[in-house]
Design an enzyme around this catalytic site. Structure first.
Site, PDB file in Angstrom:
ATOM      1  N   VAL A 161      63.887  28.552  -5.189  1.00 34.86           N
ATOM      2  CA  VAL A 161      65.212  29.152  -5.020  1.00 34.86           C
ATOM      3  C   VAL A 161      66.213  28.219  -5.700  1.00 34.86           C
ATOM      4  O   VAL A 161      66.326  27.038  -5.320  1.00 34.86           O
ATOM      5  CB  VAL A 161      65.577  29.347  -3.534  1.00 34.86           C
TER       6      VAL A 161
ATOM      7  N   HIS B  61      68.970  22.874  -1.868  1.00 37.11           N
ATOM      8  CA  HIS B  61      68.751  22.896  -0.418  1.00 37.11           C
ATOM      9  C   HIS B  61      67.925  21.697  -0.012  1.00 37.11           C
ATOM     10  O   HIS B  61      66.980  21.317  -0.713  1.00 37.11           O
ATOM     11  CB  HIS B  61      68.058  24.190   0.009  1.00 37.11           C
TER      12      HIS B  61
ATOM     13  N   ASN C 267      63.597  19.649  -3.728  1.00 38.86           N
ATOM     14  CA  ASN C 267      62.835  19.857  -4.951  1.00 38.86           C
ATOM     15  C   ASN C 267      63.782  20.163  -6.100  1.00 38.86           C
ATOM     16  O   ASN C 267      64.792  20.834  -5.911  1.00 38.86           O
ATOM     17  CB  ASN C 267      61.858  21.027  -4.756  1.00 38.86           C
TER      18      ASN C 267
ATOM     19  N   ASP D  77      63.397  28.022   7.748  1.00 42.30           N
ATOM     20  CA  ASP D  77      62.651  28.513   6.588  1.00 42.30           C
ATOM     21  C   ASP D  77      61.780  29.694   7.014  1.00 42.30           C
ATOM     22  O   ASP D  77      61.145  29.675   8.067  1.00 42.30           O
ATOM     23  CB  ASP D  77      61.786  27.385   6.006  1.00 42.30           C
ATOM     24  N   ILE D  78      61.735  30.704   6.174  1.00 40.99           N
ATOM     25  CA  ILE D  78      60.975  31.923   6.489  1.00 40.99           C
ATOM     26  C   ILE D  78      59.465  31.672   6.456  1.00 40.99           C
ATOM     27  O   ILE D  78      58.692  32.422   7.051  1.00 40.99           O
ATOM     28  CB  ILE D  78      61.387  33.045   5.496  1.00 40.99           C
TER      29      ILE D  78
ATOM     30  N   HIS E  55      65.185  20.439   2.505  1.00 45.97           N
ATOM     31  CA  HIS E  55      64.190  20.828   3.497  1.00 45.97           C
ATOM     32  C   HIS E  55      64.214  19.748   4.577  1.00 45.97           C
ATOM     33  O   HIS E  55      64.158  18.552   4.251  1.00 45.97           O
ATOM     34  CB  HIS E  55      62.782  20.837   2.893  1.00 45.97           C
TER      35      HIS E  55
HETATM   36  P1  5GP Z   1      61.978  25.518  -2.711  1.00 45.38           P
HETATM   37  O1  5GP Z   1      60.574  25.977  -3.027  1.00 45.38           O
HETATM   38  O2  5GP Z   1      62.970  26.142  -3.671  1.00 45.38           O
HETATM   39  O3  5GP Z   1      62.140  24.055  -2.579  1.00 45.38           O
HETATM   40  O4  5GP Z   1      62.269  26.093  -1.268  1.00 45.38           O
HETATM   41  C1  5GP Z   1      62.695  27.387  -1.057  1.00 45.38           C
HETATM   42  C2  5GP Z   1      62.397  27.703   0.380  1.00 45.38           C
HETATM   43  O5  5GP Z   1      63.118  28.863   0.744  1.00 45.38           O
HETATM   44  C3  5GP Z   1      60.916  28.000   0.637  1.00 45.38           C
HETATM   45  O6  5GP Z   1      60.410  27.065   1.572  1.00 45.38           O
HETATM   46  C4  5GP Z   1      60.935  29.432   1.156  1.00 45.38           C
HETATM   47  O7  5GP Z   1      59.996  29.646   2.190  1.00 45.38           O
HETATM   48  C5  5GP Z   1      62.352  29.618   1.629  1.00 45.38           C
HETATM   49  N1  5GP Z   1      62.848  30.963   1.545  1.00 45.38           N
HETATM   50  C6  5GP Z   1      62.746  31.803   0.472  1.00 45.38           C
HETATM   51  N2  5GP Z   1      63.330  32.979   0.736  1.00 45.38           N
HETATM   52  C7  5GP Z   1      63.824  32.886   2.009  1.00 45.38           C
HETATM   53  C8  5GP Z   1      64.541  33.797   2.838  1.00 45.38           C
HETATM   54  O8  5GP Z   1      64.860  34.928   2.470  1.00 45.38           O
HETATM   55  N3  5GP Z   1      64.885  33.349   4.073  1.00 45.38           N
HETATM   56  C9  5GP Z   1      64.558  32.104   4.513  1.00 45.38           C
HETATM   57  N4  5GP Z   1      64.942  31.775   5.748  1.00 45.38           N
HETATM   58  N5  5GP Z   1      63.885  31.221   3.754  1.00 45.38           N
HETATM   59  C10 5GP Z   1      63.523  31.607   2.508  1.00 45.38           C
END
Ligand code: 5GP
Length: 121
Positions: free
Chosen positions: A96, A100, A87, A30-31, A102
């Site tokens: 996103v 996915h 989520n 994760d970024i 986590h």
């Molecule tokens: P969500 O909030 O949808 O459950 O998780 C999305 C995750 O994707 C977040 O933890 C966010 O930091 C990660 N994320 C968003 N954009 C990028 C990206 O371009 N690269 C990577 N490696 N992670 C990303």
């Protein structure tokens, strides 16, 4: 459904720290990590949310969990413990819209993972 940033990672159009890949899935760091280890495990198939899952995709979702299990073992935190979470939708914090898992590890993880007191809805 619309393409997301994760399709660009799958297609190597933007860089990511990829730790695992097979025909069905990809795992990368994760970024914006929320723990010393914070991986995202995604299907290569585009599925926006849990609500969009089809019955014939059960095995694919199970596969994401076995990838998590294997990475936990390989990275050495299977015994100490880890969290796997997905989520769904805005109120759960999904940002996103490509499903996915986590995978979080490397420190004691608090529970519950939110700070608001429970309110009746
Ligand atoms: P969500 O909030 O949808 O459950 O998780 C999305 C995750 O994707 C977040 O933890 C966010 O930091 C990660 N994320 C968003 N954009 C990028 C990206 O371009 N690269 C990577 N490696 N992670 C990303």
């Amino acid at each position: 459904m619309a393409e997301t940033i994760f399709d660009k990672i799958i297609n190597r159009e933007i860089p990511a720290d990829i730790v695992y890949e097979d025909e069905q899935s990809l795992a990368f760091r994760d970024i914006n990590p929320q723990a010393p280890v914070h991986l995202l495990i995604i299907p290569k198939t585009r599925i926006a949310t849990i609500n969009d899952l089809q019955d014939d995709q059960k095995a694919l979702v199970g596969h994401l969990f076995t990838v998590a299990r294997d990475l936990a073992r390989e990275m050495g935190f299977d015994e100490s413990g880890y969290r796997v979470v997905m989520n769904c939708g805005e109120q759960a914090g999904q940002s996103v819209f490509h499903i996915h898992l986590h995978l979080l590890a490397g420190k004691p993880l608090g529970w519950p993972p939110y700070t608001d007191r429970m309110k009746q809805v």
